[in-house]
Structure formats: C-alpha cells, structure tokens
Scaffold this motif. Structure first.
Motif, PDB file in Angstrom:
ATOM      1  N   LEU A 139      19.994 -17.668 -26.886  1.00 30.84           N
ATOM      2  CA  LEU A 139      21.198 -17.694 -27.710  1.00 30.84           C
ATOM      3  C   LEU A 139      21.892 -19.048 -27.678  1.00 30.84           C
ATOM      4  O   LEU A 139      22.592 -19.420 -28.613  1.00 30.84           O
ATOM      5  N   CYS A 140      21.699 -19.770 -26.588  1.00 31.17           N
ATOM      6  CA  CYS A 140      22.307 -21.095 -26.438  1.00 31.17           C
ATOM      7  C   CYS A 140      21.388 -21.975 -25.598  1.00 31.17           C
ATOM      8  O   CYS A 140      21.041 -21.586 -24.470  1.00 31.17           O
ATOM      9  N   PRO A 141      20.941 -23.107 -26.127  1.00 37.76           N
ATOM     10  CA  PRO A 141      21.274 -23.623 -27.456  1.00 37.76           C
ATOM     11  C   PRO A 141      20.456 -22.941 -28.545  1.00 37.76           C
ATOM     12  O   PRO A 141      19.281 -22.650 -28.358  1.00 37.76           O
ATOM     13  N   PHE A 185      23.445 -19.139 -33.010  1.00 33.90           N
ATOM     14  CA  PHE A 185      24.532 -18.610 -32.185  1.00 33.90           C
ATOM     15  C   PHE A 185      25.384 -19.676 -31.501  1.00 33.90           C
ATOM     16  O   PHE A 185      26.584 -19.498 -31.370  1.00 33.90           O
ATOM     17  N   SER A 186      24.785 -20.757 -31.052  1.00 32.70           N
ATOM     18  CA  SER A 186      25.601 -21.788 -30.406  1.00 32.70           C
ATOM     19  C   SER A 186      24.816 -23.073 -30.174  1.00 32.70           C
ATOM     20  O   SER A 186      24.139 -23.219 -29.156  1.00 32.70           O
ATOM     21  N   ILE A 191      30.031 -17.138 -27.545  1.00 33.31           N
ATOM     22  CA  ILE A 191      28.739 -16.909 -28.194  1.00 33.31           C
ATOM     23  C   ILE A 191      28.860 -15.653 -29.056  1.00 33.31           C
ATOM     24  O   ILE A 191      29.113 -14.577 -28.531  1.00 33.31           O
ATOM     25  N   PRO A 192      28.731 -15.726 -30.399  1.00 42.61           N
ATOM     26  CA  PRO A 192      28.491 -16.958 -31.148  1.00 42.61           C
ATOM     27  C   PRO A 192      29.754 -17.811 -31.242  1.00 42.61           C
ATOM     28  O   PRO A 192      30.858 -17.299 -31.196  1.00 42.61           O
ATOM     29  N   SER A 193      29.539 -19.110 -31.391  1.00 42.12           N
ATOM     30  CA  SER A 193      30.665 -20.020 -31.549  1.00 42.12           C
ATOM     31  C   SER A 193      31.266 -19.837 -32.940  1.00 42.12           C
ATOM     32  O   SER A 193      30.660 -19.238 -33.827  1.00 42.12           O
ATOM     33  N   MET A 251      14.840 -17.830 -32.237  1.00 44.58           N
ATOM     34  CA  MET A 251      15.480 -17.527 -30.957  1.00 44.58           C
ATOM     35  C   MET A 251      14.563 -16.721 -30.047  1.00 44.58           C
ATOM     36  O   MET A 251      14.769 -16.690 -28.843  1.00 44.58           O
ATOM     37  N   LEU A 252      13.587 -16.041 -30.655  1.00 48.53           N
ATOM     38  CA  LEU A 252      12.671 -15.232 -29.866  1.00 48.53           C
ATOM     39  C   LEU A 252      11.823 -16.137 -28.987  1.00 48.53           C
ATOM     40  O   LEU A 252      11.216 -17.100 -29.461  1.00 48.53           O
TER      41      LEU A 252
END
Length: 249
Positions: free
Chosen positions: A155-157, A161-162, A175-177, A218-219
């Motif tokens: 999720l980050c980075p 999401f961020s 998160i999310p920003s 993201m996966l």
C-alpha cells in the motif's frame, strides 16, 4: 555493499542462530565460515556462489582489486538472496505490535484538525476507513497488507494509496493519502487483515512504483517481495511493526 565484521556477527546470530564472539572475529572467522558452508553451502552453490571463494588465500586481496573477503561474500549473499527469500516470515516473527501506531479511522475525518481515536483492532465489513500511521520515529514507511485471501499488497509506496512515505513524530501519515487515487480502505470479507509496517532511514525504491506504473500494481508476487526485502536488508536500522484488524459484520 559495505559492512563491518560485527554487523555480520549480529546478522548471523539473529537470523541463523550461529553464535560467536564478534569482538574476536579474526580468531573465529574460519570456524564461522565452516559452519555456514556446512549448513548453507548447498543453497549458496545453487544460487551461483562459488564455495571455494570462502577459502581465504594469501595474496588474493592484493592481486585482485575486486577481491571480496569470505565474510563479505557471505554478508552479500545473506542480505541479497537468502534473507529476501525468507523476509516476509522473518519480518512477521520480529515485528513489534503497533497498538497505538496503526489505527483505522473514518476516512471522512482524514483532513480534519482533530481526530480522537481509541485503539481498536476491529473494523466493520463494507465501511470506509483510512489507516492512521503515527510513529514516534522519523523515517520512511513501507506498508504491506495481507488480506483474508492470503494475498499480499504493497500500500505504501504505491501510486494508488500513498506515493508519500515520510513519517515524522509530529506528522501523521494517512493511507490512502488525501491525494491518492483510492478514496478509502474498504474490506468486504470477514476475517483478519494483517498489516506489516517497516520504517527505514531512506526511502525504499521499488522498480514497479514510478510515474509510468499502473496504479493497480500493488499485488506482491514472489519476485516483488524479494525485491522489497533486498532493499530493506540494505538498511541495517530498519524498524518493523505489525497489527492485525478483524473485519466483522
């Protein structure tokens, strides 16, 4: 990559459970290398490491400007190959519980000045949340979410999401920003959602997170997970935290 012999000693003790006095490395180095060759030699050879390079030869250092001492070869292999393979499980085992540092809040309250939160590891199915990240340490965040399905998501980075990673004691990260493409965190399956937060001194640069990337990348595949722990492994002072939230009806 550079490291000290004492750093290697601490790494081997912590991750491989091989103990020796790091203050007397020259006297015990041969014994340590022998133990590693005996326990992990087959793995190292399978990874393309020439085991004969672990046998120190007089004069080699002076003759070859690219010479690596046996302990440097071991260090590089441990951090760049072996530990990234085991990184996810090792991180979970050593993570500190983030009771206060990771909290789910109403996603509509992210841009308000005052939010009062009671640490609660229970969230409700279908409701919209934001993860409030509030550490007393300054650093850069890398956040992985393991879903009920077992899939891992960075999720980050991430662009979705961020993309922002900076964490400071007086600056909360959400998160999310606010500028993220995703509007919220929403979970539609009951069960446990696990979060692993890693703080590093320098930002972790991931090959698939760049302005031209697909925001949905993201996966985490096995290859991407190895890349994460290769990068994290190069920063000795990384801090690891975790928290599990239960999604209920």
């Amino acid at each position: 990559m550079g490291c000290s012999r004492s750093q290697l000693a601490e790494t081997i003790h912590t991750q491989l459970n091989i103990t020796f006095p790091s203050t007397n490395m020259p006297g015990t180095l041969g014994e340590v290398i022998a133990k590693i060759k005996d326990r992990l030699g087959d793995k190292m050879e399978a990874d393309g490491i020439a085991i004969d390079l672990l046998q120190r030869k007089k004069g080699r250092e002076r003759q070859n400007p690219d010479y690596q001492a046996p302990w440097e070869i071991i260090y590089q292999w441990l951090w760049e190959i072996e530990f990234p393979r085991r990184g996810w499980e090792l991180a979970k085992e050593t993570a500190t519980y983030a009771k206060e540092e990771l909290q789910m809040i109403d996603s509509n309250k992210v841009d308000r000045d005052l939010v009062f939160n009671v640490p609660n590891p229970t969230i409700h199915k279908g409701e919209k949340y934001a993860l409030e990240v509030n550490f007393l340490h300054e650093g850069h965040l890398l956040l992985i979410n393991q879903g009920v399905s077992g899939n891992l998501y960075c999720l980050c980075p991430s662009l979705g999401f961020s993309p922002e990673t900076q964490v400071m004691p007086d600056k909360k990260l959400y998160i999310p920003s606010i500028k993220a493409l995703a509007p919220c965190l929403e979970y539609n399956t009951t069960g446990n959602e696990y979060f692993l937060a890693i703080l590093t001194e320098n930002p972790v640069k991931l090959s698939w997170v760049n302005p031209d990337s697909d925001p949905s990348y993201m996966l985490l595949t096995d290859e991407r997970l190895r890349e994460i722990f290769q990068e994290v492994g190069r920063q000795w002072n990384a801090l690891v935290f975790s928290k599990k939230f239960e999604v209920v009806e």
